[in-house]
Design an enzyme around this catalytic site. Structure first.
Site, PDB file in Angstrom:
ATOM      1  N   GLU A   1       0.668  -1.275   0.177  1.00 21.21           N
ATOM      2  CA  GLU A   1      -0.078   0.093  -0.227  1.00 21.21           C
ATOM      3  C   GLU A   1       0.621   1.184   0.078  1.00 21.21           C
ATOM      4  OE1 GLU A   1      -2.444  -1.216   3.118  1.00 21.21           O
ATOM      5  OE2 GLU A   1      -4.201  -0.779   2.224  1.00 21.21           O
TER       6      GLU A   1
ATOM      7  N   GLU B   1      -3.295 -10.162   3.875  1.00 19.94           N
ATOM      8  CA  GLU B   1      -4.395  -9.725   4.939  1.00 19.94           C
ATOM      9  C   GLU B   1      -5.206 -11.094   5.241  1.00 19.94           C
ATOM     10  OE1 GLU B   1      -3.199  -7.827   2.726  1.00 19.94           O
ATOM     11  OE2 GLU B   1      -2.592  -5.843   3.533  1.00 19.94           O
TER      12      GLU B   1
HETATM   13  C1  1HE Z   1       7.381  -8.660  12.000  1.00 18.91           C
HETATM   14  C2  1HE Z   1       6.482  -8.597  10.711  1.00 18.91           C
HETATM   15  C3  1HE Z   1       5.179  -7.790  10.720  1.00 18.91           C
HETATM   16  C4  1HE Z   1       8.173  -9.573  10.359  1.00 18.91           C
HETATM   17  N1  1HE Z   1       4.871  -7.294  12.156  1.00 18.91           N
HETATM   18  N2  1HE Z   1       6.724  -8.119  13.105  1.00 18.91           N
HETATM   19  N3  1HE Z   1       2.321  -8.596   7.042  1.00 18.91           N
HETATM   20  C5  1HE Z   1       2.631 -10.028   6.819  1.00 18.91           C
HETATM   21  O1  1HE Z   1       1.536 -10.775   6.973  1.00 18.91           O
HETATM   22  C6  1HE Z   1       3.926 -10.465   6.818  1.00 18.91           C
HETATM   23  C7  1HE Z   1       4.512 -10.841   8.050  1.00 18.91           C
HETATM   24  N4  1HE Z   1       6.108 -11.376   7.540  1.00 18.91           N
HETATM   25  C8  1HE Z   1       6.539 -12.205   7.131  1.00 18.91           C
HETATM   26  O2  1HE Z   1       5.674 -12.950   6.441  1.00 18.91           O
HETATM   27  C9  1HE Z   1       8.015 -12.519   6.916  1.00 18.91           C
HETATM   28  O3  1HE Z   1       8.552 -11.834   8.077  1.00 18.91           O
HETATM   29  C10 1HE Z   1       8.673 -11.802   5.825  1.00 18.91           C
HETATM   30  C11 1HE Z   1       8.223 -12.753   4.741  1.00 18.91           C
HETATM   31  C12 1HE Z   1       8.207 -10.386   5.752  1.00 18.91           C
HETATM   32  C13 1HE Z   1      10.134 -12.043   6.151  1.00 18.91           C
HETATM   33  O4  1HE Z   1      10.773 -13.149   6.348  1.00 18.91           O
HETATM   34  P1  1HE Z   1      11.994 -13.472   7.272  1.00 18.91           P
HETATM   35  O5  1HE Z   1      11.982 -15.079   7.292  1.00 18.91           O
HETATM   36  O6  1HE Z   1      13.019 -12.682   6.633  1.00 18.91           O
HETATM   37  O7  1HE Z   1      12.025 -12.778   8.724  1.00 18.91           O
HETATM   38  P2  1HE Z   1      11.045 -13.331   9.777  1.00 18.91           P
HETATM   39  O8  1HE Z   1      12.005 -14.172  10.746  1.00 18.91           O
HETATM   40  O9  1HE Z   1       9.740 -13.861   9.595  1.00 18.91           O
HETATM   41  O10 1HE Z   1      10.958 -12.000  10.812  1.00 18.91           O
HETATM   42  C14 1HE Z   1      11.952 -11.292  11.462  1.00 18.91           C
HETATM   43  C15 1HE Z   1      11.375 -10.348  12.576  1.00 18.91           C
HETATM   44  O11 1HE Z   1      10.513  -9.563  12.144  1.00 18.91           O
HETATM   45  C16 1HE Z   1      10.602 -11.418  13.628  1.00 18.91           C
HETATM   46  O12 1HE Z   1      10.789 -10.863  14.666  1.00 18.91           O
HETATM   47  P3  1HE Z   1      11.759 -11.489  16.020  1.00 18.91           P
HETATM   48  O13 1HE Z   1      11.702 -10.556  17.215  1.00 18.91           O
HETATM   49  O14 1HE Z   1      11.159 -12.881  15.922  1.00 18.91           O
HETATM   50  O15 1HE Z   1      13.004 -11.472  15.292  1.00 18.91           O
HETATM   51  C17 1HE Z   1       9.240 -11.078  12.942  1.00 18.91           C
HETATM   52  O16 1HE Z   1       8.143 -11.375  13.849  1.00 18.91           O
HETATM   53  C18 1HE Z   1       9.392  -9.705  12.631  1.00 18.91           C
HETATM   54  N5  1HE Z   1       8.264  -9.373  11.588  1.00 18.91           N
HETATM   55  N6  1HE Z   1       7.118  -9.065   9.827  1.00 18.91           N
HETATM   56  C19 1HE Z   1       5.621  -7.402  13.304  1.00 18.91           C
HETATM   57  N7  1HE Z   1       4.449  -7.456   9.869  1.00 18.91           N
HETATM   58  C20 1HE Z   1      -3.361  -0.761   7.562  1.00 18.91           C
HETATM   59  S1  1HE Z   1      -3.622  -2.605   7.181  1.00 18.91           S
HETATM   60  C21 1HE Z   1      -2.085  -3.334   6.481  1.00 18.91           C
HETATM   61  C22 1HE Z   1      -2.388  -4.729   6.731  1.00 18.91           C
HETATM   62  C23 1HE Z   1      -1.130  -5.486   6.433  1.00 18.91           C
HETATM   63  O17 1HE Z   1      -0.178  -4.930   6.272  1.00 18.91           O
HETATM   64  S2  1HE Z   1      -1.389  -7.302   6.691  1.00 18.91           S
HETATM   65  C24 1HE Z   1       0.395  -7.843   6.139  1.00 18.91           C
HETATM   66  C25 1HE Z   1       1.019  -8.185   7.621  1.00 18.91           C
END
Ligand code: 1HE
Length: 262
Positions: free
Chosen positions: A115, A135
């Site tokens: 977005e 989402e």
């Molecule tokens: C996060 C987030 C996040 C990572 N919020 N903490 N977005 C999503 O559904 C995408 C969620 N994220 C993922 O699917 C993956 O993290 C990725 C594909 C982006 C990257 O994967 P990777 O293997 O490089 O990293 P990871 O090990 O999954 O994440 C690293 C850290 O970032 C980890 O935290 P840690 O403390 O355990 O190291 C994750 O929890 C953190 N992290 N993504 C919070 N999104 C206004 S409406 C909008 C609606 C949306 O955006 S919905 C989509 C949300």
């Protein structure tokens, strides 16, 4: 440079705005949005073009889901007053402000990250990028203007597929579906975005403003209203440098148009 969740630098007339939360894949928390807003408004004052990028290997993983969970469970209290959605306000400042934005994309460009990217006027990605709207898998819905902006960019059919199935688009598919205009090798998106920004900065500020503000509004109008607004716009007083630029062309002194590059 401000060392915080969003970095800001000015390189000549180009502002570089970087999401700086690589450990959380540049997920957008309330604090990130607040800092992004300040950086965007600062760029409006100081720069002629801005480049938006993510520090680390990912542009942005969208909404901060940990913070969203805290909000959903009442750990972060609901605001007392209703006001305009902050994401909408900030992304509109990017999309319909005084200067063009170029987004440099790599790695995750998902959910709210997509977005944000589609609020920019030109998007460049490298071949590590992937685009998604997860989402549906998180039980939520787009809320950062995606229903309006992403739907206009990729069309209803593609957006429905992305949201219903959670399918990720590759850079090549991103190109096909107009998510991006340029795909470059890994690690080169920021350099390419800067190169485009410098080129865009050579246009007049007035024309750049019209391109980013008049075109999308006319796109939302009927054929008749669009032509009418275009006519009104042509009748607007032009700034003095226009005369010189027209004269340069008529006198054969203008630079030739550039051939398209891949
Ligand atoms: C996060 C987030 C996040 C990572 N919020 N903490 N977005 C999503 O559904 C995408 C969620 N994220 C993922 O699917 C993956 O993290 C990725 C594909 C982006 C990257 O994967 P990777 O293997 O490089 O990293 P990871 O090990 O999954 O994440 C690293 C850290 O970032 C980890 O935290 P840690 O403390 O355990 O190291 C994750 O929890 C953190 N992290 N993504 C919070 N999104 C206004 S409406 C909008 C609606 C949306 O955006 S919905 C989509 C949300």
């Amino acid at each position: 440079m401000i060392d915080s969740l969003v970095t800001y630098e000015l390189e000549g007339s180009v502002a570089l705005i970087g999401l700086n939360r690589a450990d959380k894949r540049n997920a957008i928390s309330d604090a990130v949005i607040t800092e992004l807003r300040s950086a965007v408004l600062r760029a409006h004052e100081e720069a002629d073009v801005a480049v938006l990028f993510g520090h680390g290997n990912n542009f942005c993983a969208g909404l901060d889901l940990a913070e969203a969970l805290q909000r959903a469970t009442g750990k972060i209290p609901a605001p007392r007053k209703r006001r305009r959605h902050t994401w909408h306000e900030v992304f509109d400042q990017i999309a319909r402000g005084p200067i063009p934005f170029v987004a440099a994309l790599s790695g995750a460009v998902v959910g709210g990250g997509l977005e944000l990217a589609t609020a920019a006027h030109i998007r460049v990605c490298d071949d590590t990028a992937f685009f998604g709207l997860p989402e549906g898998q998180r039980g939520i819905f787009v809320g950062g203007g995606g229903t309006v902006r992403i739907q206009r960019v990729v069309g209803t059919t593609v957006m429905m597929d992305m949201m219903l199935t959670g399918r990720l688009l590759s850079p090549t598919e991103g190109l096909q579906e107009h998510v991006v205009r340029y795909v470059v090798p890994a690690g080169q998106a920021l350099a390419k975005a800067k190169e485009l920004a410098v080129r865009i900065a050579q246009n007049t500020l007035e024309t750049n403003w019209k391109i980013i503000n008049v075109l999308p509004r006319i796109h939302d109008m009927s054929h008749d209203d669009g032509l009418f607004v275009e006519q009104l716009n042509s009748a607007m007083a032009r700034p003095p440098e226009v005369e010189q630029r027209l004269r340069d062309f008529v006198d054969g002194k203008a630079k030739p148009l550039q051939a398209p590059k891949e």
